[in-house]
Write a protein that holds these residues in place. Structure first.
Motif, mmCIF file in Angstrom:
data_model
loop_
_atom_site.group_PDB
_atom_site.id
_atom_site.type_symbol
_atom_site.label_atom_id
_atom_site.label_comp_id
_atom_site.label_asym_id
_atom_site.label_seq_id
_atom_site.Cartn_x
_atom_site.Cartn_y
_atom_site.Cartn_z
ATOM 1 N N GLN A 2 0.834 -1.196 0.000
ATOM 2 C CA GLN A 2 0.000 0.000 0.000
ATOM 3 C C GLN A 2 0.874 1.253 0.000
ATOM 4 O OE1 GLN A 2 -3.582 -0.122 1.798
ATOM 5 N NE2 GLN A 2 -3.887 1.902 0.929
ATOM 6 N N ARG A 3 0.553 2.178 -0.875
ATOM 7 C CA ARG A 3 1.231 3.485 -0.836
ATOM 8 C C ARG A 3 0.183 4.550 -0.572
ATOM 9 N NH1 ARG A 3 6.386 2.269 -3.133
ATOM 10 N NH2 ARG A 3 7.270 4.305 -2.763
ATOM 11 N N ILE A 4 0.542 5.526 0.220
ATOM 12 C CA ILE A 4 -0.395 6.587 0.562
ATOM 13 C C ILE A 4 -0.293 7.685 -0.487
ATOM 14 C CG2 ILE A 4 -0.943 8.319 2.302
ATOM 15 C CD1 ILE A 4 0.110 6.361 4.398
ATOM 16 N N PRO A 5 -1.413 8.022 -1.133
ATOM 17 C CA PRO A 5 -1.323 9.033 -2.192
ATOM 18 C C PRO A 5 -1.025 10.426 -1.651
ATOM 19 C CG PRO A 5 -3.605 8.361 -1.846
ATOM 20 C CD PRO A 5 -2.772 7.496 -0.957
ATOM 21 N N LEU A 7 -1.519 14.327 -2.673
ATOM 22 C CA LEU A 7 -2.234 15.201 -3.601
ATOM 23 C C LEU A 7 -1.574 16.565 -3.644
ATOM 24 C CD1 LEU A 7 -5.900 14.411 -2.505
ATOM 25 C CD2 LEU A 7 -4.434 13.189 -4.110
ATOM 26 N N GLN A 8 -1.434 17.106 -4.845
ATOM 27 C CA GLN A 8 -0.873 18.446 -4.970
ATOM 28 C C GLN A 8 -1.975 19.471 -5.148
ATOM 29 O OE1 GLN A 8 1.727 19.173 -8.268
ATOM 30 N NE2 GLN A 8 2.332 21.187 -7.486
ATOM 31 N N LEU A 14 -0.969 17.460 0.078
ATOM 32 C CA LEU A 14 -1.916 16.989 1.090
ATOM 33 C C LEU A 14 -1.865 15.471 1.167
ATOM 34 C CD1 LEU A 14 -4.330 17.482 3.041
ATOM 35 C CD2 LEU A 14 -5.820 17.320 1.043
ATOM 36 N N THR A 16 -3.577 12.249 3.322
ATOM 37 C CA THR A 16 -4.575 11.794 4.283
ATOM 38 C C THR A 16 -4.188 10.401 4.733
ATOM 39 O OG1 THR A 16 -6.170 12.904 2.874
ATOM 40 C CG2 THR A 16 -7.055 11.621 4.672
ATOM 41 N N ILE A 17 -3.929 10.250 6.008
ATOM 42 C CA ILE A 17 -3.521 8.933 6.505
ATOM 43 C C ILE A 17 -4.747 8.186 7.006
ATOM 44 C CG2 ILE A 17 -2.148 7.722 8.237
ATOM 45 C CD1 ILE A 17 -0.100 9.937 7.979
ATOM 46 N N GLN A 18 -5.023 7.054 6.374
ATOM 47 C CA GLN A 18 -6.241 6.304 6.711
ATOM 48 C C GLN A 18 -5.920 4.901 7.187
ATOM 49 O OE1 GLN A 18 -8.858 6.317 3.317
ATOM 50 N NE2 GLN A 18 -8.490 8.469 2.947
ATOM 51 N N VAL A 19 -4.735 4.414 6.813
ATOM 52 C CA VAL A 19 -4.427 3.025 7.115
ATOM 53 C C VAL A 19 -3.449 2.951 8.282
ATOM 54 C CG1 VAL A 19 -4.820 2.212 4.784
ATOM 55 C CG2 VAL A 19 -2.586 3.094 5.398
ATOM 56 N N ASP A 48 -3.233 14.956 7.152
ATOM 57 C CA ASP A 48 -4.497 14.799 7.881
ATOM 58 C C ASP A 48 -4.517 13.455 8.590
ATOM 59 O OD1 ASP A 48 -7.500 15.596 8.238
ATOM 60 O OD2 ASP A 48 -7.496 13.517 7.558
ATOM 61 N N SER A 50 -7.136 12.638 10.750
ATOM 62 C CA SER A 50 -8.457 12.547 11.393
ATOM 63 C C SER A 50 -8.984 11.118 11.444
ATOM 64 C CB SER A 50 -9.458 13.463 10.686
ATOM 65 O OG SER A 50 -9.560 13.137 9.321
ATOM 66 N N ALA A 51 -8.453 10.248 10.586
ATOM 67 C CA ALA A 51 -8.922 8.861 10.595
ATOM 68 C C ALA A 51 -8.184 8.005 11.621
ATOM 69 C CB ALA A 51 -8.760 8.249 9.206
ATOM 70 N N VAL A 106 -8.014 21.065 8.096
ATOM 71 C CA VAL A 106 -7.288 21.392 6.867
ATOM 72 C C VAL A 106 -7.290 22.893 6.608
ATOM 73 C CG1 VAL A 106 -7.240 21.103 4.369
ATOM 74 C CG2 VAL A 106 -7.703 19.155 5.821
#
Lengths: 127, 127
Positions: A2-5, A7-8, A14, A16-19, A48, A50-51, A106
């Motif tokens: 898994q790679r965390i995307p 975003l530009q 940006l 977002t850490i979810q895992v 982020d 928040s997850a 954010v």
């Protein structure tokens, strides 16, 4: 793996850490982020969390690591969206996230970055 | 259960999909997004799928569903960041993502939303 995307948005990145951040994912994120800062010339990084329901010393170190890497690449990192329960636990554990700037969400984080860097115009899409 | 975080940036909501979308996660995302559009009055929804290596008919339906729900709540949805390989597979499978607007990346998606809604000012943090 898994790679965390990443975003530009204009001069900001940006994430977002979810895992669950296992070692390999965290290392890959550091590498990807450093590469992306270099290729895009980004001046700000918003992370982020928040997850995340748990922020332990490993994640704390990882955030401090990213923040430090970004700093030497001339970008400011702001960690946003921490859950109140996470903040309470962090302080109880004595983890103070040294060297990591935080903001409520954010939007507040973006304000902080804009205040720090003129390049991060209100106009997010400076393309 | 894993919930996908929804970030607010001014009149836009941003969702980054990183995990496998099982039924429950997808349903929770639809619910959360509908609730968030209501509470924030958001006019635009950006869904980043750059981390997805497979977009099958289930995800296609889910994206169309979110897009439809947002539409009746007066918000526009743009799906961004699709990997080239995913686009090729989608077309080969005959899945055309009807009713779903797409853009190359977050910045282009934001442009699209701004063109559609005057409320989505270049100033993203209209708070």
């Amino acid at each position: 793996m898994q790679r965390i995307p990443i975003l530009q948005m204009g001069a900001c990145l940006l994430v977002t850490i979810q895992v669950d951040l296992q070692d390999q994912v965290a290392l890959a994120l550091q590498d990807d982020l450093a590469a992306k800062i270099e290729t895009t010339g980004a001046r700000g990084v918003l992370i982020d969390i928040s997850a995340l329901e748990i922020v332990d010393s490993f994640i704390g170190r990882m955030l401090a690591g990213i923040s430090g890497i970004a700093r030497v690449l001339d970008a400011t990192t702001v960690v946003v969206g921490m859950q109140p329960a996470v903040a309470i636990t962090l302080v109880e554990l004595g983890l103070t996230l040294d060297g990591v700037r935080t903001a409520l969400n954010v939007e507040r984080g973006m304000h902080l970055l804009r205040a720090a860097h003129a390049e991060i115009a209100p106009h997010d899409d400076a393309d």
